[in-house]
Design a protein around this motif. Structure first.
Motif, PDB file in Angstrom:
ATOM      1  N   GLN A 162      73.707  11.004  56.255  1.00 46.64           N
ATOM      2  CA  GLN A 162      74.197  11.755  56.669  1.00 46.64           C
ATOM      3  C   GLN A 162      73.108  13.487  57.449  1.00 46.64           C
ATOM      4  OE1 GLN A 162      78.553  14.096  56.077  1.00 46.64           O
ATOM      5  NE2 GLN A 162      78.233  12.882  54.249  1.00 46.64           N
ATOM      6  N   ALA A 163      72.068  13.504  56.360  1.00 44.97           N
ATOM      7  CA  ALA A 163      71.595  14.437  56.558  1.00 44.97           C
ATOM      8  C   ALA A 163      70.041  14.015  56.760  1.00 44.97           C
ATOM      9  CB  ALA A 163      70.380  15.008  54.442  1.00 44.97           C
ATOM     10  N   ILE A 164      70.185  12.615  57.476  1.00 47.85           N
ATOM     11  CA  ILE A 164      68.875  11.638  58.280  1.00 47.85           C
ATOM     12  C   ILE A 164      69.096  11.768  59.377  1.00 47.85           C
ATOM     13  CG2 ILE A 164      67.974  10.277  58.945  1.00 47.85           C
ATOM     14  CD1 ILE A 164      67.669   9.400  55.685  1.00 47.85           C
ATOM     15  N   ALA A 165      71.328  11.878  60.009  1.00 47.27           N
ATOM     16  CA  ALA A 165      71.081  12.668  61.466  1.00 47.27           C
ATOM     17  C   ALA A 165      71.321  13.436  61.796  1.00 47.27           C
ATOM     18  CB  ALA A 165      72.610  11.822  60.850  1.00 47.27           C
ATOM     19  N   GLU A 166      71.476  14.399  60.577  1.00 50.83           N
ATOM     20  CA  GLU A 166      70.969  15.840  61.570  1.00 50.83           C
ATOM     21  C   GLU A 166      69.728  16.384  61.468  1.00 50.83           C
ATOM     22  OE1 GLU A 166      72.480  19.233  62.507  1.00 50.83           O
ATOM     23  OE2 GLU A 166      74.259  17.874  61.479  1.00 50.83           O
ATOM     24  N   ILE A 167      68.720  15.833  60.344  1.00 53.58           N
ATOM     25  CA  ILE A 167      67.430  16.058  61.274  1.00 53.58           C
ATOM     26  C   ILE A 167      66.875  14.840  62.232  1.00 53.58           C
ATOM     27  CG2 ILE A 167      64.894  15.485  60.113  1.00 53.58           C
ATOM     28  CD1 ILE A 167      66.470  15.830  57.435  1.00 53.58           C
ATOM     29  N   ARG A 168      67.285  14.211  62.633  1.00 52.13           N
ATOM     30  CA  ARG A 168      67.244  13.700  63.793  1.00 52.13           C
ATOM     31  C   ARG A 168      67.575  13.875  65.289  1.00 52.13           C
ATOM     32  NH1 ARG A 168      63.591  11.849  61.864  1.00 52.13           N
ATOM     33  NH2 ARG A 168      63.041   9.270  60.707  1.00 52.13           N
ATOM     34  N   GLN A 169      68.760  15.080  64.981  1.00 50.38           N
ATOM     35  CA  GLN A 169      68.912  15.961  66.611  1.00 50.38           C
ATOM     36  C   GLN A 169      67.384  16.389  66.768  1.00 50.38           C
ATOM     37  OE1 GLN A 169      73.029  17.222  66.125  1.00 50.38           O
ATOM     38  NE2 GLN A 169      73.277  15.892  65.037  1.00 50.38           N
ATOM     39  N   SER A 170      66.973  17.140  66.031  1.00 49.58           N
ATOM     40  CA  SER A 170      65.706  18.034  66.170  1.00 49.58           C
ATOM     41  C   SER A 170      64.297  17.820  66.104  1.00 49.58           C
ATOM     42  CB  SER A 170      65.757  19.580  65.847  1.00 49.58           C
ATOM     43  OG  SER A 170      65.927  19.400  64.426  1.00 49.58           O
ATOM     44  N   ASN A 171      64.503  16.440  65.044  1.00 47.60           N
ATOM     45  CA  ASN A 171      63.357  15.771  65.332  1.00 47.60           C
ATOM     46  C   ASN A 171      63.261  14.170  65.271  1.00 47.60           C
ATOM     47  OD1 ASN A 171      60.953  18.044  63.073  1.00 47.60           O
ATOM     48  ND2 ASN A 171      63.259  18.876  63.225  1.00 47.60           N
ATOM     49  N   PRO A 172      63.462  13.989  66.167  1.00 46.42           N
ATOM     50  CA  PRO A 172      63.546  12.362  66.121  1.00 46.42           C
ATOM     51  C   PRO A 172      62.413  11.385  65.461  1.00 46.42           C
ATOM     52  CG  PRO A 172      63.143  13.360  68.558  1.00 46.42           C
ATOM     53  CD  PRO A 172      63.497  14.855  67.533  1.00 46.42           C
ATOM     54  N   ARG A 173      61.196  11.984  65.488  1.00 45.62           N
ATOM     55  CA  ARG A 173      60.289  10.703  64.234  1.00 45.62           C
ATOM     56  C   ARG A 173      59.361  11.801  62.940  1.00 45.62           C
ATOM     57  NH1 ARG A 173      59.372  11.331  69.935  1.00 45.62           N
ATOM     58  NH2 ARG A 173      58.570  12.652  70.381  1.00 45.62           N
ATOM     59  N   ARG A 174      60.350  12.938  63.238  1.00 43.68           N
ATOM     60  CA  ARG A 174      60.241  13.172  61.400  1.00 43.68           C
ATOM     61  C   ARG A 174      59.894  12.531  60.692  1.00 43.68           C
ATOM     62  NH1 ARG A 174      56.331  17.654  60.926  1.00 43.68           N
ATOM     63  NH2 ARG A 174      57.964  18.282  62.561  1.00 43.68           N
ATOM     64  N   THR A 175      58.558  12.603  59.308  1.00 45.07           N
ATOM     65  CA  THR A 175      58.977  11.276  58.423  1.00 45.07           C
ATOM     66  C   THR A 175      59.590  12.384  57.646  1.00 45.07           C
ATOM     67  OG1 THR A 175      56.591  10.633  59.017  1.00 45.07           O
ATOM     68  CG2 THR A 175      57.772   9.990  56.742  1.00 45.07           C
ATOM     69  N   ILE A 176      60.930  10.993  56.657  1.00 48.12           N
ATOM     70  CA  ILE A 176      62.249  11.773  55.856  1.00 48.12           C
ATOM     71  C   ILE A 176      61.423  10.650  54.610  1.00 48.12           C
ATOM     72  CG2 ILE A 176      64.137  12.300  54.894  1.00 48.12           C
ATOM     73  CD1 ILE A 176      65.238  12.756  58.375  1.00 48.12           C
ATOM     74  N   PHE A 177      61.453  11.675  53.290  1.00 53.58           N
ATOM     75  CA  PHE A 177      61.621  11.393  52.187  1.00 53.58           C
ATOM     76  C   PHE A 177      62.992  11.287  51.370  1.00 53.58           C
ATOM     77  CE2 PHE A 177      57.171  10.986  52.183  1.00 53.58           C
ATOM     78  CZ  PHE A 177      56.368  10.567  51.788  1.00 53.58           C
ATOM     79  N   VAL A 178      63.253  10.286  50.380  1.00 50.52           N
ATOM     80  CA  VAL A 178      64.208  10.541  50.337  1.00 50.52           C
ATOM     81  C   VAL A 178      64.498   9.135  48.687  1.00 50.52           C
ATOM     82  CG1 VAL A 178      65.605   9.605  52.206  1.00 50.52           C
ATOM     83  CG2 VAL A 178      65.423   7.546  50.028  1.00 50.52           C
ATOM     84  N   GLU A 179      65.289  10.043  47.369  1.00 53.26           N
ATOM     85  CA  GLU A 179      64.784   9.474  46.053  1.00 53.26           C
ATOM     86  C   GLU A 179      66.409   9.057  45.680  1.00 53.26           C
ATOM     87  OE1 GLU A 179      63.967  12.674  43.391  1.00 53.26           O
ATOM     88  OE2 GLU A 179      62.023  13.405  44.500  1.00 53.26           O
ATOM     89  N   PRO A 180      66.337   8.185  44.501  1.00 45.53           N
ATOM     90  CA  PRO A 180      67.142   7.902  44.532  1.00 45.53           C
ATOM     91  C   PRO A 180      68.246   8.188  43.126  1.00 45.53           C
ATOM     92  CG  PRO A 180      65.612   6.253  43.475  1.00 45.53           C
ATOM     93  CD  PRO A 180      64.708   7.518  44.700  1.00 45.53           C
ATOM     94  N   GLY A 181      69.505   8.339  42.443  1.00 43.89           N
ATOM     95  CA  GLY A 181      69.273   8.190  41.672  1.00 43.89           C
ATOM     96  C   GLY A 181      69.106   8.767  40.368  1.00 43.89           C
ATOM     97  N   GLU A 182      69.672  10.013  38.901  1.00 42.07           N
ATOM     98  CA  GLU A 182      69.387   9.414  37.850  1.00 42.07           C
ATOM     99  C   GLU A 182      67.558  10.094  37.419  1.00 42.07           C
ATOM    100  OE1 GLU A 182      71.015   8.706  35.372  1.00 42.07           O
ATOM    101  OE2 GLU A 182      72.661   8.288  35.672  1.00 42.07           O
ATOM    102  N   TRP A 183      67.262  11.171  38.164  1.00 39.84           N
ATOM    103  CA  TRP A 183      66.563  11.980  38.613  1.00 39.84           C
ATOM    104  C   TRP A 183      65.256  11.218  39.256  1.00 39.84           C
ATOM    105  CZ3 TRP A 183      69.284  11.997  34.504  1.00 39.84           C
ATOM    106  CH2 TRP A 183      70.524  13.376  33.803  1.00 39.84           C
ATOM    107  N   GLY A 184      65.474  10.330  39.672  1.00 40.81           N
ATOM    108  CA  GLY A 184      64.320   9.702  40.909  1.00 40.81           C
ATOM    109  C   GLY A 184      64.141   8.539  40.070  1.00 40.81           C
ATOM    110  N   LYS A 185      65.355   7.902  39.157  1.00 42.68           N
ATOM    111  CA  LYS A 185      64.646   6.717  38.148  1.00 42.68           C
ATOM    112  C   LYS A 185      64.309   5.575  39.301  1.00 42.68           C
ATOM    113  CE  LYS A 185      67.142   3.982  34.268  1.00 42.68           C
ATOM    114  NZ  LYS A 185      68.363   4.067  34.417  1.00 42.68           N
TER     115      LYS A 185
END
Length: 387
Positions: A193-216
């Motif tokens: 959902q957040a990626i889709a939200e960002i893509r509305q105004s930033n179609p080519r912006r790089t996005i980083f994501v982390e997994p759970g358990e503190w980025g384990k």
């Protein structure tokens, strides 16, 4: 840093009984849910952007600090000059945006926080430093991600709108170290959902994501990402924990033992004060540290080498570049061992072609000696030397 590292301790403790390297990095078998589809090729926007994020530093204990608190870190324009001169190519900027929102449903961000983040972003870019900005220490998201999602999306909608015209060297990291109820499985659809939200105004912006358990690292296998070819995955690693956090009080008594060297074994066995009442798994670790040769010692590169090999294998299979967003060692370790550790981690990352960002610039895991205006002993050679 105290709250953050307490979280890291419990993340480590959870990993201690699984060994963290449950997957054999030399015989990688993909095990993510089937919805996680590989992306073909190494010329994607994410892989191109990853080249900007090879040797970085976190501006820790700064913009993530709640209003009214002081964690004894200040950042000036000169710091960005020094960061670039030292050889770093990017900064990771933890930001506590959630401390500056108004009431729902709009969750309007205060101009004050944009002003402070703008200062960092502008000075970094002016010094040819790429920039990662994130949401850091969002407790409500960790405790009740479903209830916090509207605020989370509103924050990113505003951040994305504010920075939509900025250089592509500015990237967005959605959430730092999700944990507790913010499991990887829970965060997967929220990230989408957040990626889709960002893509509305930033179609080519790089996005980083982390997994759970503190980025384990072991949580990579539970990620499900949308088929967006401009997403980079971030993980964190503070192994070997009893070395990197020795002398720290906030994780509890198990890290109060000091004098642990890297690499082990020590020339003279480390004797633990019985009055510390250490847990048996800690005394067992110290026994192994005292007795095992360097190539088998728990305070050595074997604590993280296989994890990084697994990161590389996972990345290669799924076509997603992975960044080591945090690693570091508390200032209580002896300077030579600190330098040895940072150098070994840097070389392991280079071996696997993984970009990294150390924790941190000038706080309690510091690279930079603010008083003397120079790197801490051995740190520059460790991170930018040729060996």
């Amino acid at each position: 840093m105290i709250r953050k590292t307490t979280a890291l301790f419990f993340a480590w403790l959870a990993c201690a009984f699984t060994g963290l390297a449950a997957d054999d990095p030399n015989h990688f078998i993909p095990s993510n849910p089937p919805e996680m589809q590989p992306i073909a090729g190494r010329q994607t926007p994410a892989y191109q952007a990853a080249k900007w994020f090879m040797h970085g530093v976190n501006l820790g204990n700064y913009l993530e600090v709640p209003p009214g608190q002081e964690w004894n870190v200040s950042i000036s324009a000169e710091d960005f000059v020094n960061i670039r001169a030292q050889g770093f190519d990017h900064v990771r900027v933890p930001v506590g945006w959630q401390h500056y929102v108004g009431p729902g449903p709009d969750f309007q961000l205060s101009p004050a926080i944009f002003s402070r983040v703008d200062f960092v972003v502008t000075n970094a870019l002016e010094n040819q430093l790429a920039v990662i900005i994130n949401i850091h220490l969002f407790d409500e998201m960790d405790q009740n991600p479903t209830n916090a999602t509207p605020e989370f999306l509103a924050i990113w909608r505003q951040i994305a709108g504010h920075y939509k015209s900025y250089s592509p060297m500015l990237v967005f990291e959605l959430d730092n170290e999700p944990h507790e109820n913010a499991t990887t499985a829970m965060m997967n659809p929220i990230y989408a959902q957040a990626i889709a939200e960002i893509r509305q105004s930033n179609p080519r912006r790089t996005i980083f994501v982390e997994p759970g358990e503190w980025g384990k690292i072991d949580e990579l296998k539970n990620l499900v990402l949308p088929p967006d070819d401009n997403v980079i995955v971030s993980v964190h690693c503070y192994e070997p924990f009893y070395f990197t956090h020795q002398g720290a009080t906030w994780p509890g008594p198990d890290t109060r033992v000091t004098g642990i060297q890297f690499p082990g074994p020590p020339a003279k066995p480390l004797v633990v004060d019985p009055s510390l009442n250490m847990h048996p798994w800690v005394t067992r670790w110290i026994s192994l540290y005292n007795t095992l040769p360097a190539n088998e010692n728990p305070s050595s590169p074997i604590a993280f080498e296989d994890q990084l090999k697994y990161v590389r294998a996972w990345s290669d299979y799924y076509g997603r570049p992975v960044h080591l967003g945090e690693f570091g060692c508390f200032i209580m370790a002896d300077p030579k061992s600190r330098a040895n550790f940072y150098g070994a981690m840097r070389r392991s990352c280079e071996q696997e072609n993984i970009g990294w960002a150390i924790w941190d610039w000038s706080a309690s895991f510091r690279y930079w000696d603010e008083r003397n205006r120079e790197p801490m002993p051995g740190m520059h050679e460790a991170l930018f030397g040729k060996s």
